[in-house]
Design an enzyme around this catalytic site. Structure first.
Site, short mmCIF file in Angstrom:
data_model
loop_
_atom_site.label_atom_id
_atom_site.label_comp_id
_atom_site.label_asym_id
_atom_site.label_seq_id
_atom_site.Cartn_x
_atom_site.Cartn_y
_atom_site.Cartn_z
N LYS A 7 30.67 46.54 49.59
CA LYS A 7 30.28 45.87 50.84
C LYS A 7 29.53 46.80 51.78
CE LYS A 7 33.26 41.89 50.93
NZ LYS A 7 34.21 41.06 51.64
N LYS A 20 30.47 38.87 40.44
CA LYS A 20 31.51 37.93 40.86
C LYS A 20 30.92 36.79 41.68
CE LYS A 20 34.12 38.62 44.53
NZ LYS A 20 35.16 38.67 45.56
N LYS A 68 31.51 34.03 48.24
CA LYS A 68 31.07 33.22 49.38
C LYS A 68 29.85 33.82 50.04
CE LYS A 68 35.74 32.87 51.23
NZ LYS A 68 36.16 34.27 51.26
N1 AQP Z 1 34.93 34.95 41.89
C1 AQP Z 1 36.24 34.95 42.00
N2 AQP Z 1 37.03 34.74 40.93
C2 AQP Z 1 38.38 34.72 41.04
N3 AQP Z 1 39.03 34.91 42.21
C3 AQP Z 1 38.28 35.12 43.31
N4 AQP Z 1 38.61 35.34 44.60
C4 AQP Z 1 37.47 35.49 45.33
N5 AQP Z 1 36.40 35.38 44.54
C5 AQP Z 1 36.87 35.16 43.27
C6 AQP Z 1 39.98 35.38 45.10
O1 AQP Z 1 40.07 34.52 46.23
C7 AQP Z 1 41.02 35.05 47.14
C8 AQP Z 1 40.43 35.05 48.51
O2 AQP Z 1 39.31 35.92 48.56
P1 AQP Z 1 38.82 36.42 49.97
O3 AQP Z 1 38.31 35.30 50.75
O4 AQP Z 1 39.88 37.17 50.63
O5 AQP Z 1 37.68 37.44 49.72
P2 AQP Z 1 36.92 38.00 48.50
O6 AQP Z 1 37.83 38.37 47.39
O7 AQP Z 1 36.03 39.08 49.01
O8 AQP Z 1 36.09 36.71 48.09
P3 AQP Z 1 34.61 36.39 48.34
O9 AQP Z 1 34.37 34.95 48.00
O10 AQP Z 1 33.78 37.37 47.59
O11 AQP Z 1 34.44 36.55 49.89
P4 AQP Z 1 33.42 37.40 50.71
O12 AQP Z 1 32.08 37.01 50.16
O13 AQP Z 1 33.61 36.99 52.12
O14 AQP Z 1 33.75 38.83 50.46
C9 AQP Z 1 41.39 36.45 46.65
O15 AQP Z 1 42.65 36.38 46.00
C10 AQP Z 1 40.31 36.76 45.66
O16 AQP Z 1 40.77 37.63 44.64
#
Ligand code: AQP
Length: 341
Positions: A121, A205, A208
């Site tokens: 990030k 991955k 969002k």
């Molecule tokens: N691609 C994924 N596959 C499986 N699990 C996922 N999680 C996120 N992306 C995937 C799981 O969702 C939960 C919440 O995630 P988060 O919102 O805390 O943040 P993150 O892991 O950083 O997810 P994002 O979508 O990538 O968000 P941003 O873009 O804001 O950083 C967690 O349990 C995560 O493992």
């Protein structure tokens, strides 16, 4: 550090959270929220909307408030029952911030520097990242340990942070001579889709915050958009293989089969066999039908719940009161252990 000396004898408790940082993706659903639901029948569960984590990167305030309510609505639409599980937003329970500061003083800089999420990030501009982004895992440890939670259902990407929470818990227990005070929380990472990949790149991955909306399926996408995104998902020229070995080096094929298996609740191997020797077109058509069938009721229910934000706020307030009641006696002990008068 070894786990042997630690004997935590308290009750089992589940904690997990989702950041309100935009539209929830199929990755958030399959990797986390879908798996939260059955746990509420067996354990005391706290499911948090982690708005304090969200602001480690800039968030528009009005959008943050909207997304906080939308994640809450999606939790309920996916099957969480606010009477059984405790649903709340992080910033409403002060224990998270207070314990995070204590953990900032327990955790080591070197531990944080090794965290993959920070490296990803912050990119090439580490010095321009917020201090909060660097300290993110200490806040996550506080989220879990303010309730002495023992189990943390997460996607594969969060495993490293839960492991760091264990290190922080163990160091606190050792530094203050209170072996067994904090449990060493276990990451719960199970099922076919613990790592859902981008539809545009099978090595990345699904996220969002990916700049391309075509890379992900959002829980707010309608049937036409779902069909378009799956139709345009990256593939390769070959037909699908009949066994898992044939997926070596074929990340996009693996990902689509993985999503199919997770959404239909069948083992991954069964999905591979079902589509063995077939063309991507057939997998994409069946996957579209399945995805629309599974996601549309969630999307519709989330939208319905979002039409009454006063009710969502009431649920969040109620959850925050119940969460505070669990955290406060633990925080009292922590203040005494640390020497805060
Ligand atoms: N691609 C994924 N596959 C499986 N699990 C996922 N999680 C996120 N992306 C995937 C799981 O969702 C939960 C919440 O995630 P988060 O919102 O805390 O943040 P993150 O892991 O950083 O997810 P994002 O979508 O990538 O968000 P941003 O873009 O804001 O950083 C967690 O349990 C995560 O493992």
């Amino acid at each position: 550090m070894s786990d042997v000396e630690v004997k935590y004898t308290g009750p089992e408790r589940v904690f997990s959270g989702v950041q309100p940082t935009g539209n929830l993706t199929l990755g958030n659903y399959l990797g986390a929220i879908k798996r939260f639901v059955p746990l509420q029948d067996e354990h005391e569960c706290l499911y948090c909307v982690v708005d304090m984590h969200a602001i480690t990167v800039w968030q528009d305030p009005a959008e943050l408030a909207r997304a906080t309510r939308e994640v809450t609505a999606a939790y309920i639409a996916c099957g969480l029952d606010p009477k059984r599980a405790i649903l709340f937003n992080q910033s409403k329970v002060h224990a998270h911030a207070e314990l995070a500061w204590i953990f900032n003083c327990v955790a080591r800089m070197g531990w944080m520097e090794r965290m993959t999420q920070f490296k990803e990030k912050s990119g090439k501009h580490k010095e321009r990242s917020s201090l909060g982004l660097f300290a993110y895992p200490a806040l996550m440890a506080a989220d879990i340990l303010a309730y002495k939670a023992t189990h943390v259902p997460v996607g594969e990407d969060q495993k490293q942070h839960v492991e760091l929470s264990r290190d922080i818990a163990q160091k606190f227990n050792m530094d203050y001579g209170v072996q067994g005070f904090f449990p060493l929380p276990e990451p719960v990472i199970q099922g076919a889709a613990t790592r859902v990949m981008s539809l545009r790149d099978g090595t990345k991955k699904m996220s969002k915050s990916d700049p391309s909306d075509m890379s992900r399926l959002n829980l707010t996408d309608d049937a036409d958009l779902i069909a378009k995104k799956i139709r345009k998902a990256k593939t390769d020229p070959d037909d699908l293989p009949s066994d898992e070995d044939g997926l070596e080096g074929r990340g996009e094929a693996r990902n689509l089969l993985n999503i199919y298996a997770a959404l239909s609740d069948i083992p991954f191997g069964d999905a591979v066999r079902q589509f063995g020797g077939k063309q991507f077109r057939q997998l994409k058509e069946e996957l579209t039908e399945l995805t629309v069938a599974k996601l549309t009721p969630i999307t519709d229910e989330t939208r319905r719940l979002m039409s009454d934000t006063a009710e969502i706020d009431r649920i969040l307030n109620d959850g925050a009161e119940r969460a505070s009641a669990l955290a406060e006696p633990i925080m009292k002990e922590i203040r005494r252990i640390v020497g805060f008068v």
